[in-house]
Design a protein around this motif. Structure first.
Motif, PDB file in Angstrom:
ATOM      1  N   GLU A   1     -51.261  73.353  -0.913  1.00  0.00           N
ATOM      2  CA  GLU A   1     -50.346  73.124   0.207  1.00  0.00           C
ATOM      3  C   GLU A   1     -49.247  74.180   0.229  1.00  0.00           C
TER       4      GLU A   1
ATOM      5  N   THR B   1     -53.345  77.171   1.653  1.00  0.00           N
ATOM      6  CA  THR B   1     -54.771  77.392   1.403  1.00  0.00           C
ATOM      7  C   THR B   1     -55.545  76.100   1.605  1.00  0.00           C
ATOM      8  N   THR B   2     -56.703  76.192   2.244  1.00  0.00           N
ATOM      9  CA  THR B   2     -57.484  74.998   2.557  1.00  0.00           C
ATOM     10  C   THR B   2     -58.374  74.550   1.402  1.00  0.00           C
TER      11      THR B   2
ATOM     12  N   LEU C   1     -62.755  79.599   6.060  1.00  0.00           N
ATOM     13  CA  LEU C   1     -61.764  78.750   5.404  1.00  0.00           C
ATOM     14  C   LEU C   1     -60.988  79.548   4.367  1.00  0.00           C
TER      15      LEU C   1
ATOM     16  N   VAL D   1     -59.407  70.076  -2.061  1.00  0.00           N
ATOM     17  CA  VAL D   1     -58.710  70.154  -0.780  1.00  0.00           C
ATOM     18  C   VAL D   1     -57.261  69.749  -1.028  1.00  0.00           C
TER      19      VAL D   1
ATOM     20  N   GLU E   1     -57.668  67.221   9.018  1.00  0.00           N
ATOM     21  CA  GLU E   1     -58.319  68.514   9.192  1.00  0.00           C
ATOM     22  C   GLU E   1     -58.777  69.108   7.858  1.00  0.00           C
ATOM     23  N   ASP E   2     -58.039  68.831   6.782  1.00  0.00           N
ATOM     24  CA  ASP E   2     -58.451  69.317   5.466  1.00  0.00           C
ATOM     25  C   ASP E   2     -59.637  68.510   4.933  1.00  0.00           C
TER      26      ASP E   2
ATOM     27  N   ALA F   1     -62.645  69.864   6.822  1.00  0.00           N
ATOM     28  CA  ALA F   1     -62.999  71.202   6.345  1.00  0.00           C
ATOM     29  C   ALA F   1     -63.707  71.120   4.995  1.00  0.00           C
TER      30      ALA F   1
END
Length: 419
Positions: A194, A198-199, A344, A371, A388-389, A392
């Motif tokens: 976070e 970064t995802t 990503l 994640v 969204e994370d 992904a």
């Protein structure tokens, strides 16, 4: 698979064991754990998986794509800590199920040529909150813990693992499938991703750790009339030990040592009696083995000082110890390529916490992914990973699982599980 599918399923699953604070409480072998497992079994069966349970109650959803071939295993755990968050473990189980469903569809529709079968796994008692040790299911499967010993473990009420499993009514005893590779996705449980925006975290190693069961022995006496100079207060000694463990993190380079003390048992635990005995867990973790060595040496010095100051005896038993352990580089590279292809953002990461993947990587090629966790909160009802994370992560896990199913890390040999 669509975003709506996964998020809807995740919200439905999160109802089981739900707490007033928005989290879950479904410790291993409890009613809430059994209910969650039953819901997941229904999901698996309705999506074409064959559901089985081995002798330690690891829950498998199998899809045969290549008759006679070994299985790529993907999953995590549905059990939780008390008053825990919804995401720890559970996200990885459902993400693995969605990924496996999509990969199986690709194979059946001729979009992917598989060399392995697929199996989703919900490991039994990863958390270790009700029954110790943690990561029990994967420890038994990999042969690190004997099945009989695991089944005989009791909780504080004297209930055995065997009885807790039986109370769920699940048909245990199935033989686990031969495993060619393993993949797991998990919430980070820290703030690194976070903070950096970064995802995906590509886990390439674990922190080193030393875990102890400590016993502080004093002498029972009266809390009022016993002269202070005569007291041998085990609780005072334990308090000094707790402070010493925390102060070690301040004496060593900043951020390089995590320490904690947990699960105190006190005897006689009477309001008018000086404690004769305190038992507790103490653990030290570091990304640097030399820092961990120094921490252990300093701890030994502090124990001697505490024994003299509190007039107690401190016994310590090393229960777990490991150094810096690496995940297979080829698995990290497979995940990196998949993240690149999906656009990503990603970065290498180490895991401080233990996961079932830390057992599995010792026996088969293993891919571990993270994640982000909002504010790094975990083992807490406020735990959160953004939608969204979550989505992904499912997308990336699907591509990783497709690569593993196609034999990109090799499937010439397979690990035959214990039991």
């Amino acid at each position: 698979m669509t975003e709506h599918d996964f998020l809807t399923d995740f919200r439905a699953m999160s109802v089981y064991g739900r707490t007033a604070g928005g989290g879950v409480d479904r410790q291993a072998g409890t009613v809430a754990d059994h209910e969650t497992r039953a819901w997941f079994a229904g999901w698996l069966e309705s999506n074409g998986f064959d559901v089985r349970y081995d002798a330690i109650a690891n829950q498998f959803g199998l899809v045969e794509l290549v008759p006679g071939a070994p299985y790529v295993l993907v999953g995590s755990h549905l059990d939780s800590q008390p008053l825990a968050g919804r995401f720890d473990g559970a996200y990885g189980v459902l993400a693995g199920a969605h990924a496996a469903r999509e990969v199986a569809r690709r194979v059946r529709e001729g979009e992917l040529e598989a060399t392995c079968n697929l199996a989703v796994v919900n490991w039994f008692n990863e958390e270790g909150s009700r029954f110790a040790p943690s990561m029990m299911g994967s420890s038994v499967l990999t042969g690190k813990l004997a099945l009989d010993a695991a089944l005989a473990v009791t909780d504080r009420a004297g209930v055995t693992v065997a009885d807790a499993i039986a109370s769920g009514g699940m048909p245990t005893g199935a033989t686990p499938p031969p495993v060619a590779a393993y993949a797991e996705i998990h919430v980070e449980q820290g703030r690194g991703l976070e903070r950096s925006g970064t995802t995906i975290g590509l886990v390439d190693g674990t922190w080193a750790a030393s875990k102890y069961r400590m016993v502080v022995r004093g002498e029972q006496s009266h809390t009022g009339s016993t002269v202070m100079a005569d007291r041998k207060d085990a609780l005072f000694g334990a308090a000094l030990l707790i402070v010493a463990a925390r102060e070690l993190t301040e004496e060593l380079p900043e951020g390089m040592l995590h320490s904690s003390v947990s699960e105190l048992d006190l005897a006689p635990n009477s309001p008018v009696t000086v404690a004769r005995l305190v038992e507790l867990n103490l653990d030290l973790r570091s990304p640097d083995e030399e820092v961990l060595r120094r921490a252990n040496a300093l701890l030994e010095q502090r124990i001697a000082e505490i024994e003299q100051r509190a007039r107690v005896v401190v016994e310590r038993r090393l229960t777990h110890e490991w150094g810096l352990l690496s995940y297979q580089p080829e698995g990290v590279e497979l995940a990196r390529r998949a993240a690149e292809a999906l656009g990503l953002t990603h970065a290498p990461a180490m895991t401080v916490a233990g996961h079932d993947s830390t057992n599995m990587k010792d026996v088969v090629p293993t891919v571990m992914l993270f994640v982000p966790s909002v504010d790094g909160v975990s083992h807490n009802e406020a735990e959160l990973t953004r939608d969204e994370d979550c989505v992904a992560g499912v997308a990336l896990l699907t591509e990783v699982l497709a690569g593993l199913a196609a034999g990109e890390l090799g499937s010439e040999t397979a690990f035959t599980p214990a039991g």
